[in-house]
Scaffold this motif. Sequence first.
Motif: not given
Length: 327
Positions: A76-79, A5-9
């Motif tokens: 790109n594969g983040s769920e 999973i991706s985290f964007i601040s």
Amino acid sequence: MTRKISFISLGGTISSKVSSTGASPALDSSDLLSLVNAKIGEVEIVAVPYKPAPSASLTFQELHDIAALVKREIANGSEGVILSQGTDTLEESSFYLDLVHDSDVPVVVTGAMRNADLLGADGPSNILSSILVSLDSESWGMGVLVVMNDEIHTARYVRKTNTSSLSAFTSYPLGPIGWVSEGKIRIVMKPLKRVRVKFPEKESGKKVSLLKVTLSDDLRLLESVETLGYDGLILEAFGGGHMPNWNLDVIKRIAGKMPVILCSRTGSGDVLISTYGFPGSERDLISRGIIPAGDLSGAKARILLKLLLENGYGKDEVLSFVERHFY
Ligand code: GLU
């Protein structure tokens, strides 16, 4: 298999530290993740870099870039994608991202009411809850969710309703659709339908103005809507969708040139369409070409109109879109 999973601040209070001039954004995505120190088995949480800023200065160009970034992370594969940002404009940015989100992958927006230097800072727990929500199978297909104060809200209804309380985010006249308890996610309601708008290829700078009407306002500002080059107008009107009985000719003229959407400044309930008949009433305004917006708030209607305009919608197409999805 490890899930990603991706985290964007994006900045805001959640990423703010206090200096002699006051709190301002300082922590980036990896700093924030390290505060959470979440150890969740079989999950890789990727910190995606983004420049931190106060949410009051977010622009539509940035929202477009952020939506494109979310799409890239998913491709790109983040769920699951988590965005943390300033709470001041979260109700608008989350709705923008929700409208253009065309996948079932969960996207969760969060923030904090207390900066990272304050006692009881809520940022880390909001991020942890957002991670848990993004990992929950019930979150799939729900569009963009907003997680604050252990509550789960839809981007469609959530609003910031207090300047400083930890429970500032509400979905009146509804409530949260779920919550986080003992580290477990409980989603107990799902929206009947989601409204989607095609993601515009680029941000072309269409401008939508929002005018909130107040008692005895001479409405002279209306004239600048025409002269300053706006492409659309939101009227946040009295009660069920009512304007003063002066300047109605100006409103009609503007509605002949661009979509004008009618919202209520009350904060909930549908804009009326068939009740009152006095000059400036909802029926009168509709007969002058104004488009009633169902129960969309002025701020959310502005986001919707902006995206429809970016997609090349004209006045009649905006009208039929709003009728189809919001009544
Ligand atoms: N109260 C806001 C926040 O919670 C201030 C800063 C901002 O919106 O960026 O983040």
